[in-house]
Write a protein that holds these residues in place. Structure first.
Motif, PDB file in Angstrom:
ATOM      1  N   ASN A   1       5.855  -3.300   3.831  1.00  0.00           N
ATOM      2  CA  ASN A   1       4.534  -3.690   4.325  1.00  0.00           C
ATOM      3  C   ASN A   1       3.580  -4.041   3.189  1.00  0.00           C
ATOM      4  O   ASN A   1       2.391  -3.767   3.252  1.00  0.00           O
ATOM      5  CB  ASN A   1       3.915  -2.620   5.230  1.00  0.00           C
TER       6      ASN A   1
ATOM      7  N   TYR B   1       2.137  -7.259   0.897  1.00  0.00           N
ATOM      8  CA  TYR B   1       1.938  -8.691   1.106  1.00  0.00           C
ATOM      9  C   TYR B   1       1.393  -9.311  -0.171  1.00  0.00           C
ATOM     10  O   TYR B   1       0.566  -8.699  -0.855  1.00  0.00           O
ATOM     11  CB  TYR B   1       0.943  -8.934   2.250  1.00  0.00           C
TER      12      TYR B   1
ATOM     13  N   LYS C   1      -5.677  -9.624   9.002  1.00  0.00           N
ATOM     14  CA  LYS C   1      -4.989  -8.342   9.180  1.00  0.00           C
ATOM     15  C   LYS C   1      -5.885  -7.314   9.873  1.00  0.00           C
ATOM     16  O   LYS C   1      -5.556  -6.129   9.904  1.00  0.00           O
ATOM     17  CB  LYS C   1      -4.536  -7.807   7.825  1.00  0.00           C
TER      18      LYS C   1
ATOM     19  N   TYR D   1      -9.405  -0.604   8.512  1.00  0.00           N
ATOM     20  CA  TYR D   1      -9.257  -1.363   9.750  1.00  0.00           C
ATOM     21  C   TYR D   1     -10.599  -1.499  10.445  1.00  0.00           C
ATOM     22  O   TYR D   1     -11.416  -0.576  10.422  1.00  0.00           O
ATOM     23  CB  TYR D   1      -8.255  -0.671  10.704  1.00  0.00           C
TER      24      TYR D   1
END
Length: 167
Positions: free
Chosen positions: A10, A12, A71, A164
């Motif tokens: 995970n 990137y 994301k 997030y």
């Protein structure tokens, strides 16, 4: 030495459009940072400023926030770091963050171990190589560190944390 497989973990990577003017802005800012008592650490703007808020870095900031938007992440704190001869960054994680990023801007020496080293769940360590004008986005809980390089020159990165978006 193993090179980290970013997709398996995970992680990137993104190529960024970073100008020499932007790199020089970060370099000039970091050269004015007062060193800590323990000079084995990098010169850092961590406690001084969110470096991506500098006006000359608005293009770079936009690239980062666009990637984070995809994301569902929001940019949090961010800082520049200049590693000179003998500087290192001990093993650490980024508590309170969901994903962290390293923007590899430039380095002036050739050393194959000058990337960022990560530990996986099984205490194996892997290197993500220093690739100029590249962003590495990774889960913040991964322990990582930077080895000291004993060659003349420096490497410059921008690091950041993100969380997030709340829905």
């Amino acid at each position: 030495m193993k090179v980290l497989d970013p997709f398996k973990h995970n992680f990137y990577t993104y190529d960024l459009d970073v100008t020499d003017t932007e790199i020089n802005q970060v370099k000039n800012f970091l050269q004015d940072v007062k060193p800590t008592e323990d000079m084995s650490y990098s010169l850092s703007s961590y406690s001084a400023i969110n470096i991506l808020n500098l006006p000359l870095l608005k293009n770079l900031r936009k690239q980062v926030t666009d990637i984070l938007d995809e994301k569902n992440l929001v940019l949090d704190n961010n800082w520049g770091q200049m590693y000179k001869t003998g500087h290192e960054h001990p093993i650490h994680t980024h508590a309170g963050s969901d994903y962290s990023g390293i923007i590899y801007l430039t380095k002036t020496y050739d050393d194959p171990s000058s990337g960022t080293w990560f530990y996986d769940y099984y205490t194996q360590h892997y290197q993500f190589p220093f690739t100029e004008k590249t962003l590495l986005l990774f889960p913040s809980y991964f322990p990582h560190y930077v080895k000291a390089v004993f060659k003349d020159g420096y490497r410059i990165v921008i690091s950041f944390n993100s969380i997030y978006k709340k829905t």
